[in-house]
Design a protein around this motif. Structure first.
Motif, mmCIF file in Angstrom:
data_model
loop_
_atom_site.group_PDB
_atom_site.id
_atom_site.type_symbol
_atom_site.label_atom_id
_atom_site.label_comp_id
_atom_site.label_asym_id
_atom_site.label_seq_id
_atom_site.Cartn_x
_atom_site.Cartn_y
_atom_site.Cartn_z
ATOM 1 N N GLU A 28 -52.077 56.629 -36.330
ATOM 2 C CA GLU A 28 -52.885 58.044 -36.510
ATOM 3 C C GLU A 28 -54.239 58.266 -35.768
ATOM 4 O OE1 GLU A 28 -53.104 58.921 -40.725
ATOM 5 O OE2 GLU A 28 -51.283 59.875 -40.439
ATOM 6 N N ASN A 29 -54.940 57.136 -35.531
ATOM 7 C CA ASN A 29 -56.369 57.332 -35.335
ATOM 8 C C ASN A 29 -56.590 56.388 -33.812
ATOM 9 O OD1 ASN A 29 -57.597 58.772 -37.786
ATOM 10 N ND2 ASN A 29 -56.623 56.995 -38.592
ATOM 11 N N ASN A 30 -55.559 55.768 -33.509
ATOM 12 C CA ASN A 30 -55.779 54.820 -32.157
ATOM 13 C C ASN A 30 -56.697 53.775 -32.354
ATOM 14 O OD1 ASN A 30 -55.206 53.973 -29.475
ATOM 15 N ND2 ASN A 30 -56.671 55.231 -28.634
ATOM 16 N N TYR A 31 -56.852 53.075 -33.677
ATOM 17 C CA TYR A 31 -57.555 51.829 -33.761
ATOM 18 C C TYR A 31 -56.931 50.656 -32.923
ATOM 19 C CZ TYR A 31 -59.339 54.674 -37.698
ATOM 20 O OH TYR A 31 -60.112 55.675 -38.665
ATOM 21 N N ARG A 32 -57.574 50.074 -31.885
ATOM 22 C CA ARG A 32 -57.136 49.109 -31.193
ATOM 23 C C ARG A 32 -58.151 47.801 -31.465
ATOM 24 N NH1 ARG A 32 -55.158 51.009 -26.507
ATOM 25 N NH2 ARG A 32 -54.965 48.910 -26.089
ATOM 26 N N SER A 33 -59.388 48.119 -31.300
ATOM 27 C CA SER A 33 -60.245 46.935 -31.455
ATOM 28 C C SER A 33 -60.713 46.797 -32.911
ATOM 29 C CB SER A 33 -61.476 46.949 -30.551
ATOM 30 O OG SER A 33 -62.159 48.309 -30.859
ATOM 31 N N ILE A 34 -60.461 45.945 -33.608
ATOM 32 C CA ILE A 34 -60.780 45.611 -35.101
ATOM 33 C C ILE A 34 -61.708 44.326 -35.116
ATOM 34 C CG2 ILE A 34 -59.626 45.301 -37.357
ATOM 35 C CD1 ILE A 34 -57.144 46.491 -36.086
ATOM 36 N N MET A 35 -62.924 44.319 -35.725
ATOM 37 C CA MET A 35 -63.654 43.324 -36.146
ATOM 38 C C MET A 35 -63.258 42.642 -37.550
ATOM 39 S SD MET A 35 -67.645 43.312 -36.437
ATOM 40 C CE MET A 35 -67.971 43.465 -38.164
ATOM 41 N N LYS A 62 -48.974 42.786 -28.182
ATOM 42 C CA LYS A 62 -49.777 41.869 -27.360
ATOM 43 C C LYS A 62 -51.289 41.951 -27.926
ATOM 44 C CE LYS A 62 -50.143 41.399 -23.123
ATOM 45 N NZ LYS A 62 -50.344 41.826 -21.461
ATOM 46 N N VAL A 63 -51.694 40.654 -28.319
ATOM 47 C CA VAL A 63 -53.034 40.455 -28.960
ATOM 48 C C VAL A 63 -53.865 39.756 -28.551
ATOM 49 C CG1 VAL A 63 -53.869 40.153 -31.250
ATOM 50 C CG2 VAL A 63 -51.580 40.763 -31.237
ATOM 51 N N LEU A 64 -55.231 40.024 -28.419
ATOM 52 C CA LEU A 64 -56.157 39.150 -27.766
ATOM 53 C C LEU A 64 -57.146 38.955 -28.936
ATOM 54 C CD1 LEU A 64 -57.644 37.846 -25.513
ATOM 55 C CD2 LEU A 64 -58.792 39.788 -25.266
ATOM 56 N N ILE A 65 -57.531 37.654 -29.138
ATOM 57 C CA ILE A 65 -58.299 37.314 -30.249
ATOM 58 C C ILE A 65 -59.555 36.830 -29.234
ATOM 59 C CG2 ILE A 65 -59.205 35.653 -32.182
ATOM 60 C CD1 ILE A 65 -56.119 35.129 -32.575
ATOM 61 N N ILE A 66 -60.845 37.613 -29.635
ATOM 62 C CA ILE A 66 -62.142 37.150 -29.050
ATOM 63 C C ILE A 66 -62.831 36.599 -30.456
ATOM 64 C CG2 ILE A 66 -64.215 38.122 -28.122
ATOM 65 C CD1 ILE A 66 -62.550 40.400 -26.954
ATOM 66 N N ASP A 67 -63.271 35.248 -29.979
ATOM 67 C CA ASP A 67 -64.231 34.593 -30.857
ATOM 68 C C ASP A 67 -65.839 34.967 -30.559
ATOM 69 O OD1 ASP A 67 -65.518 32.779 -32.672
ATOM 70 O OD2 ASP A 67 -64.166 31.198 -32.314
ATOM 71 N N ALA A 68 -66.304 35.822 -31.348
ATOM 72 C CA ALA A 68 -67.774 36.277 -31.182
ATOM 73 C C ALA A 68 -68.738 35.627 -32.226
ATOM 74 C CB ALA A 68 -67.752 37.830 -31.288
ATOM 75 N N ASN A 69 -68.172 34.620 -32.897
ATOM 76 C CA ASN A 69 -68.764 33.888 -33.996
ATOM 77 C C ASN A 69 -69.508 32.524 -32.945
ATOM 78 O OD1 ASN A 69 -70.072 32.530 -36.061
ATOM 79 N ND2 ASN A 69 -68.433 32.247 -37.161
ATOM 80 N N TYR A 143 -53.737 45.341 -29.513
ATOM 81 C CA TYR A 143 -54.740 45.218 -30.335
ATOM 82 C C TYR A 143 -55.711 44.106 -29.824
ATOM 83 C CZ TYR A 143 -51.996 47.816 -33.583
ATOM 84 O OH TYR A 143 -51.349 48.937 -34.156
ATOM 85 N N VAL A 144 -56.942 44.223 -30.029
ATOM 86 C CA VAL A 144 -57.899 43.100 -29.952
ATOM 87 C C VAL A 144 -58.657 42.747 -31.257
ATOM 88 C CG1 VAL A 144 -60.050 42.608 -28.847
ATOM 89 C CG2 VAL A 144 -58.496 44.321 -27.663
ATOM 90 N N LEU A 145 -58.378 41.509 -31.703
ATOM 91 C CA LEU A 145 -59.341 41.216 -32.889
ATOM 92 C C LEU A 145 -60.329 40.410 -32.465
ATOM 93 C CD1 LEU A 145 -55.908 40.011 -34.928
ATOM 94 C CD2 LEU A 145 -56.898 42.250 -34.617
#
Length: 214
Positions: A28-35, A62-69, A143-145
């Motif tokens: 519905e809202n094109n949420y792709r990057s989720i923190m 296809k999912v990318l996980i970014i470790d920003a911690n 998705y980018v988590l």
């Protein structure tokens, strides 16, 4: 910290429900990057990030996980990969996103580890290179988590929240104090974060999470 690989477990069913809610919101809202964050440490946000990625991947995403911690990373430990180069290398202009991608045993999941610890992470998170990285990641993945520090512990999370399409807050049953959960929500609202929902983690001994309200 354990990744759930059992497609028919109660835990998998819980994550599937969350995944369906996220996919509906994204449609519905094109949420792709989720923190994904939490009020404090020990809430289970990193393993939640990993298991949510697996649920999405098992549904052909296809999912990318970014470790920003970057001061206290754990995604590389969960997926058993090296953390020699990663996000911080991209944010100082040393590496391109594609040069930091790690493939996991789950074919549709890629990981960008945190990378070397910088002297001033807040300055890095305010770099235009972070916005460019997120834009590029959304070109390559469905998705980018982004796993970030607890929102009440580091300013990095507040900066990242303002750049992401949505935010999920993880709290732990029996550990997270109501006052801290409310303070965390207030902190996210103050930076105009789009709070998608709250995951209640550890409600019972087996399920890792119980609900997501979107």
């Amino acid at each position: 910290m354990t990744i759930n690989k059992n497609l028919h477990s109660i835990v998998a069913d819980e994550y599937d429900t969350i995944r369906e809610n996220i996919e509906f919101a994204s449609f519905e809202n094109n949420y792709r990057s989720i923190m994904i964050t939490s009020p404090t440490y020990g809430e289970g946000k990193s393993i939640t990030t990993a298991n949510l990625a697996i649920s999405l991947a098992q549904n052909s995403k296809k999912v990318l996980i970014i470790d920003a911690n970057i001061r206290n990373p754990s995604i590389h430990q969960i997926f058993k990969i090296k953390n020699t180069i990663g996000l911080t290398n991209v944010l100082i202009g040393q590496k391109a996103l594609e040069e930091t991608l790690n493939q996991t045993e789950f074919g549709r999941i890629g990981v960008v580890t945190s990378g070397p610890i910088p002297n001033n992470s807040e300055k890095l998170f305010r770099s235009v290179l972070l916005e460019q990285l997120l834009d590029k990641a959304k070109e390559l993945y469905d998705y980018v988590l982004i796993d970030v520090p607890p929102v009440l512990e580091e300013n990095d999370s507040k900066i990242m929240a303002s750049l992401c399409d949505g935010v999920i807050l993880v709290v732990r049953n029996g550990k997270t104090e109501d006052a801290l959960a409310l303070e965390a929500k207030k902190s996210l609202v103050m930076v105009h974060a789009n709070l998608l929902g709250v995951i209640l983690n550890g409600k019972r001994t087996n399920p890792i999470l119980r609900k997501l309200k979107i």
